[in-house]
Design an enzyme around this catalytic site. Structure first.
Site, PDB file in Angstrom:
ATOM      1  N   LYS A  13       1.477  18.404  -1.401  1.00 58.29           N
ATOM      2  CA  LYS A  13       2.848  18.370  -0.871  1.00 58.29           C
ATOM      3  C   LYS A  13       3.878  18.279  -1.993  1.00 58.29           C
ATOM      4  O   LYS A  13       4.864  18.991  -1.981  1.00 58.29           O
ATOM      5  CB  LYS A  13       3.043  17.166   0.069  1.00 58.29           C
ATOM      6  CG  LYS A  13       2.131  17.158   1.271  1.00 58.29           C
ATOM      7  CD  LYS A  13       2.495  16.052   2.240  1.00 58.29           C
ATOM      8  CE  LYS A  13       2.339  14.638   1.694  1.00 58.29           C
ATOM      9  NZ  LYS A  13       0.953  14.254   1.347  1.00 58.29           N
ATOM     10  N   ARG A  88       5.292   9.285   8.442  1.00 50.43           N
ATOM     11  CA  ARG A  88       3.853   9.052   8.314  1.00 50.43           C
ATOM     12  C   ARG A  88       3.286   8.339   9.530  1.00 50.43           C
ATOM     13  O   ARG A  88       2.094   8.079   9.568  1.00 50.43           O
ATOM     14  CB  ARG A  88       3.604   8.192   7.084  1.00 50.43           C
ATOM     15  CG  ARG A  88       3.038   8.979   5.888  1.00 50.43           C
ATOM     16  CD  ARG A  88       2.879   7.975   4.794  1.00 50.43           C
ATOM     17  NE  ARG A  88       1.968   8.260   3.749  1.00 50.43           N
ATOM     18  CZ  ARG A  88       2.326   8.736   2.551  1.00 50.43           C
ATOM     19  NH1 ARG A  88       3.547   9.125   2.327  1.00 50.43           N
ATOM     20  NH2 ARG A  88       1.437   8.841   1.593  1.00 50.43           N
ATOM     21  N   ARG A 127      -6.395  13.363 -11.119  1.00 47.32           N
ATOM     22  CA  ARG A 127      -4.953  13.460 -11.381  1.00 47.32           C
ATOM     23  C   ARG A 127      -4.526  12.458 -12.451  1.00 47.32           C
ATOM     24  O   ARG A 127      -5.016  11.337 -12.491  1.00 47.32           O
ATOM     25  CB  ARG A 127      -4.237  13.125 -10.075  1.00 47.32           C
ATOM     26  CG  ARG A 127      -2.891  13.757  -9.947  1.00 47.32           C
ATOM     27  CD  ARG A 127      -2.235  13.215  -8.716  1.00 47.32           C
ATOM     28  NE  ARG A 127      -2.217  14.140  -7.614  1.00 47.32           N
ATOM     29  CZ  ARG A 127      -1.688  13.835  -6.427  1.00 47.32           C
ATOM     30  NH1 ARG A 127      -1.179  12.654  -6.203  1.00 47.32           N
ATOM     31  NH2 ARG A 127      -1.677  14.714  -5.472  1.00 47.32           N
ATOM     32  N   ARG A 162      -2.690   6.462 -11.631  1.00 48.37           N
ATOM     33  CA  ARG A 162      -1.920   5.578 -10.753  1.00 48.37           C
ATOM     34  C   ARG A 162      -2.851   4.580 -10.074  1.00 48.37           C
ATOM     35  O   ARG A 162      -3.980   4.923  -9.727  1.00 48.37           O
ATOM     36  CB  ARG A 162      -1.223   6.417  -9.675  1.00 48.37           C
ATOM     37  CG  ARG A 162       0.238   6.682  -9.959  1.00 48.37           C
ATOM     38  CD  ARG A 162       0.827   7.701  -9.030  1.00 48.37           C
ATOM     39  NE  ARG A 162       0.518   7.479  -7.613  1.00 48.37           N
ATOM     40  CZ  ARG A 162       0.892   8.300  -6.635  1.00 48.37           C
ATOM     41  NH1 ARG A 162       1.581   9.393  -6.918  1.00 48.37           N
ATOM     42  NH2 ARG A 162       0.585   8.064  -5.394  1.00 48.37           N
ATOM     43  N   ARG A 173      -6.785   5.584   1.688  1.00 45.48           N
ATOM     44  CA  ARG A 173      -5.570   6.338   2.036  1.00 45.48           C
ATOM     45  C   ARG A 173      -5.899   7.471   3.023  1.00 45.48           C
ATOM     46  O   ARG A 173      -5.116   7.769   3.914  1.00 45.48           O
ATOM     47  CB  ARG A 173      -4.913   6.901   0.776  1.00 45.48           C
ATOM     48  CG  ARG A 173      -4.220   5.810  -0.049  1.00 45.48           C
ATOM     49  CD  ARG A 173      -3.828   6.302  -1.410  1.00 45.48           C
ATOM     50  NE  ARG A 173      -2.732   7.249  -1.405  1.00 45.48           N
ATOM     51  CZ  ARG A 173      -2.439   8.054  -2.429  1.00 45.48           C
ATOM     52  NH1 ARG A 173      -3.149   8.015  -3.531  1.00 45.48           N
ATOM     53  NH2 ARG A 173      -1.421   8.878  -2.348  1.00 45.48           N
TER      54      ARG A 173
HETATM   55  P1  AMP Z   1       2.710   9.065  -1.640  1.00 46.43           P
HETATM   56  O1  AMP Z   1       3.125   9.257  -3.058  1.00 46.43           O
HETATM   57  O2  AMP Z   1       3.574   9.818  -0.658  1.00 46.43           O
HETATM   58  O3  AMP Z   1       1.247   9.319  -1.400  1.00 46.43           O
HETATM   59  O4  AMP Z   1       2.956   7.510  -1.296  1.00 46.43           O
HETATM   60  C1  AMP Z   1       2.344   6.479  -2.024  1.00 46.43           C
HETATM   61  C2  AMP Z   1       2.293   5.208  -1.180  1.00 46.43           C
HETATM   62  O5  AMP Z   1       3.615   4.804  -0.815  1.00 46.43           O
HETATM   63  C3  AMP Z   1       1.546   5.346   0.138  1.00 46.43           C
HETATM   64  O6  AMP Z   1       0.144   5.173   0.003  1.00 46.43           O
HETATM   65  C4  AMP Z   1       2.182   4.213   0.960  1.00 46.43           C
HETATM   66  O7  AMP Z   1       1.701   2.942   0.550  1.00 46.43           O
HETATM   67  C5  AMP Z   1       3.643   4.293   0.510  1.00 46.43           C
HETATM   68  N1  AMP Z   1       4.425   5.223   1.362  1.00 46.43           N
HETATM   69  C6  AMP Z   1       5.019   6.390   0.972  1.00 46.43           C
HETATM   70  N2  AMP Z   1       5.660   6.970   1.984  1.00 46.43           N
HETATM   71  C7  AMP Z   1       5.477   6.160   3.064  1.00 46.43           C
HETATM   72  C8  AMP Z   1       5.884   6.220   4.410  1.00 46.43           C
HETATM   73  N3  AMP Z   1       6.622   7.243   4.895  1.00 46.43           N
HETATM   74  N4  AMP Z   1       5.511   5.193   5.241  1.00 46.43           N
HETATM   75  C9  AMP Z   1       4.792   4.153   4.782  1.00 46.43           C
HETATM   76  N5  AMP Z   1       4.362   4.037   3.524  1.00 46.43           N
HETATM   77  C10 AMP Z   1       4.697   5.034   2.652  1.00 46.43           C
END
Ligand code: AMP
Length: 214
Positions: A13, A88, A127, A162, A173
């Site tokens: 994404k 989400r 990554r 990360r 996740r």
């Molecule tokens: P991402 O980089 O989008 O994979 O987000 C990393 C982490 O941030 C996720 O595993 C969640 O802990 C948190 N996170 C990001 N976006 C959301 C969202 N829309 N709702 C809840 N947690 C989020």
């Protein structure tokens, strides 16, 4: 144009959003990036979000929805946006519907990036991310390695794994995605907004999206 990019962690994404940002000129709104910046700066939001993020759990809906509402007020969001990593949960999606209605805005589409689980895991654990918060370039040791091992091509800073990109956290996740986020596929299908893309190369998917919506 207003899009949602939907897909499991590692589906591409972020990469697709960055190509579309460069080509269409509308901002990427990544809740993950906003939260990581908040953690780094040690803000109230960051302090509340950090433990959930480290464990690969979702940050509570009420924190996320407030953050999106603020972000929509910014000047650059007025011409459109690509939502990456939001919504989400069904609760976030209905809060978004309500917010868009209030602002008299409509979504143009919801783009599902469909990638098999084992491929997702393989991608995420290989990554590496630039440790410089102003850069945050992303590399993949297989598909897109840095020229010099462990060093960012763009800014020369150290590359890191990360905390939420270890195999154990990645598997969690994916579970969280299936349980909480995957129901959004049906939600947006019912609204007639969903388009699904399946291709191993994110750049090709970005091209297909541009052809479809331009
Ligand atoms: P991402 O980089 O989008 O994979 O987000 C990393 C982490 O941030 C996720 O595993 C969640 O802990 C948190 N996170 C990001 N976006 C959301 C969202 N829309 N709702 C809840 N947690 C989020």
């Amino acid at each position: 144009m207003r899009f949602i990019l939907l897909g499991a962690p590692g589906a591409g994404k972020g990469t697709i959003a960055k190509i579309l940002v460069a080509d269409i000129g509308i901002p990427q709104i990544s809740t993950g990036d906003i939260l990581r910046a908040a953690v780094k700066e040690g803000t109230e939001l960051g302090k509340k979000a950090e433990q959930y993020m480290k464990a690969g759990e979702l940050v509570p809906d009420n924190l996320i929805i407030g953050l999106i509402e603020e972000r929509f007020k910014a000047e650059d969001s007025q011409k459109g946006f690509i939502l990456d990593g939001f919504p989400r949960t069904i609760a976030q999606a209905s809060a978004l519907d309500e917010l868009l209605q209030r602002l008299h805005l409509k979504l143009d589409g919801v783009i599902l990036i469909d990638v098999p689980d084992e491929e997702l895991i393989r991608r995420i654990i290989s990554r590496r991310t630039c440790s410089n918060p102003d850069c945050q370039a992303i590399y993949n040791l297989t598909y897109n390695p840095p020229k010099k091992e462990g060093i960012c091509d763009k800014c020369g800073s150290k590359l890191i794994v990360r905390a939420d990109e270890t195999e154990e956290v990645v598997r969690n996740r994916l579970e969280v995605y299936k349980e909480k986020t995957a129901p959004l596929i049906e939600y947006y299908k019912e609204q007639g907004l969903l388009k699904s893309y399946k291709h191993p190369d994110s750049k090709e998917i970005a091209k297909m999206i541009k052809t479809e919506y331009n």
